[in-house]
Scaffold this motif. Structure first.
Motif, PDB file in Angstrom:
ATOM      1  N   SER A  97      48.141  57.796  32.755  1.00 17.87           N
ATOM      2  CA  SER A  97      49.085  56.746  33.004  1.00 17.87           C
ATOM      3  C   SER A  97      50.393  56.485  32.131  1.00 17.87           C
ATOM      4  N   ARG A  98      51.692  56.459  32.846  1.00 18.26           N
ATOM      5  CA  ARG A  98      52.607  56.309  31.880  1.00 18.26           C
ATOM      6  C   ARG A  98      53.069  54.639  31.612  1.00 18.26           C
ATOM      7  N   ARG A  99      53.488  54.310  30.438  1.00 15.68           N
ATOM      8  CA  ARG A  99      53.637  52.734  30.107  1.00 15.68           C
ATOM      9  C   ARG A  99      54.668  52.493  31.084  1.00 15.68           C
ATOM     10  N   VAL A 100      54.829  51.036  31.186  1.00 15.96           N
ATOM     11  CA  VAL A 100      55.737  50.445  32.132  1.00 15.96           C
ATOM     12  C   VAL A 100      56.726  49.902  31.247  1.00 15.96           C
ATOM     13  N   THR A 101      58.063  50.365  31.694  1.00 21.89           N
ATOM     14  CA  THR A 101      59.101  49.711  30.870  1.00 21.89           C
ATOM     15  C   THR A 101      60.151  48.843  31.595  1.00 21.89           C
ATOM     16  N   VAL A 102      59.951  49.068  32.779  1.00 23.27           N
ATOM     17  CA  VAL A 102      60.820  48.225  33.693  1.00 23.27           C
ATOM     18  C   VAL A 102      60.152  46.882  34.578  1.00 23.27           C
ATOM     19  N   PHE A 103      60.155  45.731  34.391  1.00 19.83           N
ATOM     20  CA  PHE A 103      59.528  44.619  34.528  1.00 19.83           C
ATOM     21  C   PHE A 103      60.239  44.232  35.747  1.00 19.83           C
ATOM     22  N   ASN A 104      60.125  44.567  37.075  1.00 22.51           N
ATOM     23  CA  ASN A 104      61.020  44.126  38.084  1.00 22.51           C
ATOM     24  C   ASN A 104      60.403  43.600  39.303  1.00 22.51           C
ATOM     25  N   GLU A 105      60.842  43.581  40.473  1.00 22.85           N
ATOM     26  CA  GLU A 105      60.186  42.909  41.621  1.00 22.85           C
ATOM     27  C   GLU A 105      59.296  44.056  42.109  1.00 22.85           C
ATOM     28  N   ARG A 106      59.441  45.383  41.884  1.00 25.94           N
ATOM     29  CA  ARG A 106      58.746  46.322  42.336  1.00 25.94           C
ATOM     30  C   ARG A 106      57.305  46.286  41.564  1.00 25.94           C
ATOM     31  N   LEU A 107      57.215  46.069  40.270  1.00 28.71           N
ATOM     32  CA  LEU A 107      56.281  46.017  39.483  1.00 28.71           C
ATOM     33  C   LEU A 107      55.526  44.635  40.156  1.00 28.71           C
ATOM     34  N   HIS A 108      56.093  43.614  40.328  1.00 28.68           N
ATOM     35  CA  HIS A 108      55.601  42.700  40.807  1.00 28.68           C
ATOM     36  C   HIS A 108      54.754  42.525  42.121  1.00 28.68           C
ATOM     37  N   MET A 109      55.483  43.491  43.107  1.00 28.59           N
ATOM     38  CA  MET A 109      55.029  43.707  44.103  1.00 28.59           C
ATOM     39  C   MET A 109      53.472  44.524  44.134  1.00 28.59           C
ATOM     40  N   LEU A 110      53.545  45.537  43.142  1.00 27.38           N
ATOM     41  CA  LEU A 110      52.472  46.367  42.887  1.00 27.38           C
ATOM     42  C   LEU A 110      51.450  45.481  42.285  1.00 27.38           C
ATOM     43  N   ILE A 111      51.441  44.657  41.418  1.00 26.49           N
ATOM     44  CA  ILE A 111      50.493  43.567  40.911  1.00 26.49           C
ATOM     45  C   ILE A 111      49.932  42.972  41.905  1.00 26.49           C
ATOM     46  N   SER A 112      50.832  42.200  42.737  1.00 28.55           N
ATOM     47  CA  SER A 112      50.324  41.292  43.892  1.00 28.55           C
ATOM     48  C   SER A 112      49.614  42.156  44.971  1.00 28.55           C
ATOM     49  N   ASP A 113      49.957  43.506  45.232  1.00 28.36           N
ATOM     50  CA  ASP A 113      48.993  44.265  46.164  1.00 28.36           C
ATOM     51  C   ASP A 113      47.673  44.668  45.623  1.00 28.36           C
ATOM     52  N   MET A 114      47.659  44.743  44.220  1.00 32.58           N
ATOM     53  CA  MET A 114      46.453  45.343  43.645  1.00 32.58           C
ATOM     54  C   MET A 114      45.562  44.291  43.697  1.00 32.58           C
ATOM     55  N   ILE A 115      45.933  43.020  43.368  1.00 30.73           N
ATOM     56  CA  ILE A 115      45.020  41.825  43.208  1.00 30.73           C
ATOM     57  C   ILE A 115      44.607  41.575  44.798  1.00 30.73           C
ATOM     58  N   ASP A 116      45.399  41.628  45.865  1.00 30.98           N
ATOM     59  CA  ASP A 116      44.828  41.493  47.182  1.00 30.98           C
ATOM     60  C   ASP A 116      43.849  42.505  47.476  1.00 30.98           C
ATOM     61  N   THR A 117      44.287  43.890  46.943  1.00 35.86           N
ATOM     62  CA  THR A 117      43.205  45.018  47.442  1.00 35.86           C
ATOM     63  C   THR A 117      41.860  44.765  46.494  1.00 35.86           C
ATOM     64  N   MET A 118      41.895  44.432  45.177  1.00 35.26           N
ATOM     65  CA  MET A 118      40.702  44.078  44.544  1.00 35.26           C
ATOM     66  C   MET A 118      39.687  43.067  45.145  1.00 35.26           C
ATOM     67  N   LYS A 119      40.505  42.123  45.697  1.00 36.25           N
ATOM     68  CA  LYS A 119      39.812  40.793  46.261  1.00 36.25           C
ATOM     69  C   LYS A 119      39.264  41.303  47.748  1.00 36.25           C
ATOM     70  N   ASP A 120      39.861  42.108  48.403  1.00 41.56           N
ATOM     71  CA  ASP A 120      39.438  42.461  49.658  1.00 41.56           C
ATOM     72  C   ASP A 120      38.189  43.334  49.599  1.00 41.56           C
ATOM     73  N   ALA A 121      38.179  44.148  48.308  1.00 49.62           N
ATOM     74  CA  ALA A 121      36.996  44.972  48.353  1.00 49.62           C
ATOM     75  C   ALA A 121      36.020  44.465  47.412  1.00 49.62           C
ATOM     76  N   ASP A 122      36.235  43.068  46.981  1.00 46.55           N
ATOM     77  CA  ASP A 122      35.041  42.423  46.079  1.00 46.55           C
ATOM     78  C   ASP A 122      34.988  43.117  44.999  1.00 46.55           C
ATOM     79  N   GLY A 123      36.042  43.420  44.294  1.00 45.29           N
ATOM     80  CA  GLY A 123      35.904  44.201  42.899  1.00 45.29           C
ATOM     81  C   GLY A 123      36.185  43.215  41.603  1.00 45.29           C
ATOM     82  N   VAL A 124      35.837  43.402  40.651  1.00 46.36           N
ATOM     83  CA  VAL A 124      36.258  42.617  39.283  1.00 46.36           C
ATOM     84  C   VAL A 124      37.477  42.912  38.759  1.00 46.36           C
TER      85      VAL A 124
END
Ligand code: NI
Length: 156
Positions: free
Chosen positions: A18-45
């Motif tokens: 994976s590549r380093r993140v250099t831009v901390f924008n709304e798109r990144l925040h959306m990705l993080i939020s979706d990843m948290i939802d996806t992790m919770k939905d799948a019962d992952g840690v």
């Protein structure tokens, strides 16, 4: 709440560095939020961005104390060893016994780009190491010394 498709073992994206993140924008925040939802939905840690098809250095972890996001995480300290079973949302139906440090420190950035450092022991240390491995294209199956199915007595 938006769920993303979890990529499974055999898909090439899981093997990319994976590549380093250099831009901390709304798109990144959306990705993080979706990843948290996806992790919770799948019962992952934990979940790493490549598991939802994005080859960026973003991981989320929640061992039951609330979700934390780590951008560009680096393990800066390791102590001890613990051999336990772990699984992965990208490798359903399989658990493997993996040696991990008992304690780690991880330096990272938050979703705004501010530096942060967290310490983890036991399950949190294991989850952090597992997710950071994903960013290098490494899966737990590469490191496991023994495999069992989810109904195994050994997991109890
Ligand atoms: Ni995983």
């Amino acid at each position: 709440m938006a769920l993303r498709n979890i990529r499974e073992y055999g898909e090439e994206v899981l093997r990319k560095k994976s590549r380093r993140v250099t831009v901390f924008n709304e798109r990144l925040h959306m990705l993080i939020s979706d990843m948290i939802d996806t992790m919770k939905d799948a019962d992952g840690v934990g979940l790493a961005a490549p598991q939802v098809g994005i080859v960026k250095r973003v991981i989320v972890v929640d061992i039951g104390e609330g979700p934390i996001e780590l951008i560009n995480p680096e393990i800066t300290y390791r102590e001890g060893e613990e051999i336990k079973f772990e699984g992965c949302l990208s490798v359903p139906g399989l658990f493997g016994e993996v040696s991990r440090p008992k304690k780690v420190k991880v330096k990272a950035q938050d979703k705004w780009g501010n530096l942060k450092e967290i310490e983890g022991e036991d399950l949190l240390a294991r989850a952090l190491c597992h997710e950071v491995d994903h960013l290098e294209g490494i899966l737990f199956v590469d490191k496991a010394i023994k495999f069992v199915k989810p109904d195994s007595e050994e997991l109890r």
